[in-house]
Design an enzyme around this catalytic site. Structure first.
Site, PDB file in Angstrom:
ATOM      1  N   CYS A  13     -19.331   5.067   3.981  1.00 31.05           N
ATOM      2  CA  CYS A  13     -19.280   3.618   3.767  1.00 31.05           C
ATOM      3  C   CYS A  13     -18.306   3.014   4.782  1.00 31.05           C
ATOM      4  CB  CYS A  13     -18.846   3.315   2.336  1.00 31.05           C
ATOM      5  SG  CYS A  13     -19.236   1.644   1.813  1.00 31.05           S
TER       6      CYS A  13
ATOM      7  N   CYS B 184     -26.413   7.578   1.847  1.00 34.38           N
ATOM      8  CA  CYS B 184     -25.547   7.396   0.668  1.00 34.38           C
ATOM      9  C   CYS B 184     -26.378   7.582  -0.592  1.00 34.38           C
ATOM     10  CB  CYS B 184     -24.905   6.013   0.699  1.00 34.38           C
ATOM     11  SG  CYS B 184     -23.936   5.668  -0.780  1.00 34.38           S
TER      12      CYS B 184
ATOM     13  N   CYS C  60     -25.872   3.656   4.818  1.00 38.78           N
ATOM     14  CA  CYS C  60     -26.517   3.500   3.512  1.00 38.78           C
ATOM     15  C   CYS C  60     -27.672   4.494   3.352  1.00 38.78           C
ATOM     16  CB  CYS C  60     -27.021   2.075   3.331  1.00 38.78           C
ATOM     17  SG  CYS C  60     -25.707   0.845   3.478  1.00 38.78           S
TER      18      CYS C  60
ATOM     19  N   CYS D 148     -25.714   0.156  -5.371  1.00 38.99           N
ATOM     20  CA  CYS D 148     -24.775  -0.668  -4.595  1.00 38.99           C
ATOM     21  C   CYS D 148     -25.409  -2.003  -4.237  1.00 38.99           C
ATOM     22  CB  CYS D 148     -24.353   0.066  -3.326  1.00 38.99           C
ATOM     23  SG  CYS D 148     -23.340  -0.936  -2.217  1.00 38.99           S
TER      24      CYS D 148
ATOM     25  N   LYS E 179       0.830  -1.199   0.000  1.00 37.28           N
ATOM     26  CA  LYS E 179       0.000   0.000   0.000  1.00 37.28           C
ATOM     27  C   LYS E 179       0.869   1.255   0.000  1.00 37.28           C
ATOM     28  CE  LYS E 179      -2.660   3.263   2.022  1.00 37.28           C
ATOM     29  NZ  LYS E 179      -2.876   4.121   3.169  1.00 37.28           N
TER      30      LYS E 179
END
Length: 380
Positions: free
Chosen positions: A348, A358, A355, A364, A273
């Site tokens: 998220c 969102c 949700c 999704c 990463k």
DNA sequence: TTCCCGGAGA
DNA sequence: TCTCCAGGAA
């Protein structure tokens, strides 16, 4: 080995194919789910060796974002002059070509990048592929991915997440190039497993104490470094890693930082990463997507990624990175990280995703499938 | 897979 | 008080 090959060739004009072995049963499932005939069915007279010893491969061509399932119709093992054993396979309808796979190291099976051993140029290969295989089943990006990304962008512009102002790209932005690169490396090293604000403070303290350079860190007391970077996560190990990294940078890179992914990964405390992040930010050289836990989680919730040849979720950020890179246009490789990290910090979230607030929940597949947060307002 | 650390939040 | 987060290393 296959991974670095993949990285090196994915966006070069050289011909590079991803090939992975999949089981016959899985192949049949794939076929029936696609309800299509296979190339070998179109061309039953191929002179393949047939039989169970011939593996079936999934072939995809990165540059065209084309993925087709085909059967290998011939296979032979050849030993090259170097002593390396190579498996040559022939695919139906592309009889001019053979594809080779290094089988000297059979333990590395799941996903291979192989090089074309034929002499055709890329455009010729494309023509052959297009002629041989219908393009009706390309390796499509997930449906509506652009809408989803745009929706997330809008949500993100409406509020601030910690990642917006504290990212490592800000580290040492006023310094000369070499010092700035070292600052980015240090900031990356410290920032892993640490809240960004905490990391920012630690980098600032190092800077104020003249300890944001390889030679300074190398000659500094480890206890001093430890006390300055406290309370970043795992400060004891990081102080030790910082000393080691400074010494390596000093002795091998004249105080600068390594300029390749492979060399960065050799530094203690720098994993995939951070290595990609440093390549992106310090060298502005995009070798791959910087996938952290947020990108990993959200990509899976959106079903943007899967384990090779399956619909299963990816299990590691590295798997996610490879899967994402197969279809995500390269211009999105850098922005996707801050975008999804911020989204993952505020909406998220790992636990109890919000949700309800969102705006892309209708797009999704995972929306409302996990326990929702009792609070509808995102935390800062 | 587990551990590491300290803080945030349930 | 307890659990979770976060990326790397073993």
């Amino acid at each position: 080995m296959s991974v670095s090959l993949l990285r090196n060739t994915a966006f070069l004009p050289s011909i590079s194919l991803g090939i992975q072995t999949i089981s016959s049963a899985k192949m049949r499932r794939t076929r029936s789910s696609l309800n299509q005939e296979t190339p070998s069915q179109k061309n039953p007279g191929c002179d393949g060796t047939g039989g169970s010893s011939v593996p079936e491969l999934r072939v995809f061509i990165r540059r065209k974002r084309v993925k087709k399932t085909v059967e290998v119709i011939a296979k032979e093992v050849k030993e090259e002059s170097s002593g390396k054993k190579v498996m040559l396979v022939r695919l139906p309808d592309i009889e001019d070509f053979s594809y080779s796979k290094d089988i000297t190291h059979p333990q590395s099976t799941p996903s291979k990048t192989v090089r074309l051993t034929g002499e055709k140029t890329l455009p010729q290969l494309m023509q052959t592929e297009i002629k041989g295989f219908s393009l009706s089943d390309p390796l499509q990006p997930p449906s509506n991915w652009e809408k989803v990304l745009e929706g997330i962008r809008k949500m993100r512009s409406a509020e601030d997440a910690p990642v917006d102002s504290m990212g490592c790209e800000k580290a040492g932005s006023s310094l000369p190039a070499k010092e700035r690169r070292f600052a980015v490396l240090v900031s990356s090293l410290l920032s892993s497993q640490t809240k960004d604000q905490v990391n920012h403070g630690a980098v600032q303290r190092l800077l104020q104490n003249g300890l944001l350079a390889a030679d300074a860190i190398d000659s500094a007391n480890e206890e001093t470094i430890k006390s300055l970077i406290y309370p970043v996560g795992f400060y004891t190990r990081k102080a030790s890693n910082l000393k080691k990294v400074a010494k390596i940078c000093l002795s091998k890179y004249n105080g600068d930082i390594p300029s390749s992914l492979e060399e960065l990964l050799l530094l203690p405390g720098i994993g995939p990463k951070m290595a990609h992040l440093v390549m992106n930010v310090a060298w502005e050289n995009v070798q791959g997507i910087c996938v952290d836990t947020h990108v990993h989680r959200i990509s899976n919730r959106l079903e943007w990624v899967s384990r090779p040849g399956t619909k299963q979720k990816t299990r590691t950020p590295e798997e996610t990175r490879e899967s994402l890179q197969l279809w995500l246009p390269k211009e999105e490789w850098v922005p996707i990280n801050p975008l999804l990290v911020g989204f993952g910090q505020t909406i998220c979230t790992p636990l109890r995703p919000r949700c309800a607030i969102c705006t892309v929940s209708d797009l999704c597949p995972s929306a409302f499938k996990e326990a929702a947060s009792p609070s509808s307002t995102p935390k800062k």
